[in-house]
Design a protein around this motif. Sequence first.
Motif, PDB file in Angstrom:
ATOM      1  N   ASN A  37      -5.509   1.247  -8.347  1.00 50.19           N
ATOM      2  CA  ASN A  37      -6.299   2.082  -7.459  1.00 50.19           C
ATOM      3  C   ASN A  37      -7.618   1.340  -7.307  1.00 50.19           C
ATOM      4  OD1 ASN A  37      -8.304   3.892  -6.496  1.00 50.19           O
ATOM      5  ND2 ASN A  37      -6.983   5.611  -7.038  1.00 50.19           N
ATOM      6  N   THR A  38      -7.853   0.770  -6.134  1.00 52.07           N
ATOM      7  CA  THR A  38      -9.036  -0.078  -5.957  1.00 52.07           C
ATOM      8  C   THR A  38     -10.326   0.723  -5.868  1.00 52.07           C
ATOM      9  OG1 THR A  38      -8.672  -0.151  -3.559  1.00 52.07           O
ATOM     10  CG2 THR A  38      -7.748  -1.955  -4.883  1.00 52.07           C
ATOM     11  N   GLU A  39     -10.218   2.040  -5.696  1.00 54.41           N
ATOM     12  CA  GLU A  39     -11.422   2.875  -5.671  1.00 54.41           C
ATOM     13  C   GLU A  39     -11.877   3.224  -7.088  1.00 54.41           C
ATOM     14  OE1 GLU A  39     -13.044   6.452  -2.970  1.00 54.41           O
ATOM     15  OE2 GLU A  39     -11.101   6.824  -3.915  1.00 54.41           O
ATOM     16  N   HIS A  63     -10.554   1.773  -9.887  1.00 51.45           N
ATOM     17  CA  HIS A  63     -10.324   0.586 -10.717  1.00 51.45           C
ATOM     18  C   HIS A  63      -9.285   0.805 -11.822  1.00 51.45           C
ATOM     19  CE1 HIS A  63     -13.589  -1.218  -8.532  1.00 51.45           C
ATOM     20  NE2 HIS A  63     -14.364  -0.205  -8.860  1.00 51.45           N
ATOM     21  N   HIS A 121       0.860  -1.185   0.000  1.00 49.44           N
ATOM     22  CA  HIS A 121       0.000   0.000   0.000  1.00 49.44           C
ATOM     23  C   HIS A 121       0.894   1.232   0.000  1.00 49.44           C
ATOM     24  CE1 HIS A 121      -3.192   2.506   2.381  1.00 49.44           C
ATOM     25  NE2 HIS A 121      -3.174   2.830   1.110  1.00 49.44           N
ATOM     26  N   PHE A 127       0.580  -4.972   2.495  1.00 52.17           N
ATOM     27  CA  PHE A 127      -0.874  -5.046   2.663  1.00 52.17           C
ATOM     28  C   PHE A 127      -1.261  -6.443   3.054  1.00 52.17           C
ATOM     29  CE2 PHE A 127      -5.186  -5.494   0.907  1.00 52.17           C
ATOM     30  CZ  PHE A 127      -5.798  -4.467   1.599  1.00 52.17           C
ATOM     31  N   GLN A 144      -5.184   6.883   3.651  1.00 53.61           N
ATOM     32  CA  GLN A 144      -6.616   6.686   3.450  1.00 53.61           C
ATOM     33  C   GLN A 144      -6.985   6.561   1.968  1.00 53.61           C
ATOM     34  OE1 GLN A 144      -8.602   6.152   6.169  1.00 53.61           O
ATOM     35  NE2 GLN A 144      -6.639   6.294   7.222  1.00 53.61           N
ATOM     36  N   GLN A 145      -5.966   6.502   1.111  1.00 51.77           N
ATOM     37  CA  GLN A 145      -6.184   6.355  -0.326  1.00 51.77           C
ATOM     38  C   GLN A 145      -6.012   4.884  -0.717  1.00 51.77           C
ATOM     39  OE1 GLN A 145      -7.144   9.060  -2.260  1.00 51.77           O
ATOM     40  NE2 GLN A 145      -7.272  10.041  -0.256  1.00 51.77           N
ATOM     41  N   TYR A 146      -6.228   4.576  -1.973  1.00 51.74           N
ATOM     42  CA  TYR A 146      -6.289   3.188  -2.429  1.00 51.74           C
ATOM     43  C   TYR A 146      -5.270   2.872  -3.521  1.00 51.74           C
ATOM     44  CZ  TYR A 146     -10.646   3.610   0.089  1.00 51.74           C
ATOM     45  OH  TYR A 146     -11.578   3.835   1.062  1.00 51.74           O
ATOM     46  N   TYR A 147      -4.017   3.287  -3.317  1.00 54.13           N
ATOM     47  CA  TYR A 147      -2.963   3.053  -4.298  1.00 54.13           C
ATOM     48  C   TYR A 147      -2.117   1.859  -3.865  1.00 54.13           C
ATOM     49  CZ  TYR A 147      -4.301   7.613  -6.029  1.00 54.13           C
ATOM     50  OH  TYR A 147      -5.009   8.663  -6.539  1.00 54.13           O
ATOM     51  N   TYR A 148      -2.057   0.847  -4.727  1.00 52.34           N
ATOM     52  CA  TYR A 148      -1.350  -0.391  -4.391  1.00 52.34           C
ATOM     53  C   TYR A 148      -0.342  -0.746  -5.475  1.00 52.34           C
ATOM     54  CZ  TYR A 148      -4.995  -0.836  -0.936  1.00 52.34           C
ATOM     55  OH  TYR A 148      -5.837  -0.588   0.121  1.00 52.34           O
TER      56      TYR A 148
END
Length: 146
Positions: A69-71, A73, A36, A146, A53-57
Amino acid sequence: MPTISKKITIAITTLILLASCDLETSDNGKLDGQWHLIQIQDLTTNQTQDLTQQYYYWQFQGKLLQLRNTETHEQYLLRFQHDNTTLRTYEPYIYNREEGDQPITDPQPLNPFGITQIDQTFEIEHLGNKYITLKSPTVRLSLKRF
């Protein structure tokens, strides 16, 4: 109870099957797996962006790096090379299995993931079981397993 010849036949068959398998192994050590992106520090302005708090993997497997980015896609694939001191990312593609992966020629879509160049080399400042710190001439990235 199986006879000796039956045991030998089973053993030989097992060895042949194992020998015929082409097992792909990874030489990535602690780098393999999903990370993450939790912080980007801009080294030119010294400003830090908190992404906890973001969704960058980032996900490393074999010779491929997948950025997700799971938010939203968004997904990208890059090749990578690493050794004990550096990580090079290159040949980025937009990940699209339905229409085919498309090469990226402008690094702008990769910027939210901390990648600012199409072919970028990071210094590995730290690589542990739980955290990675990567540094380029312009950014320092902090990632957490993660």
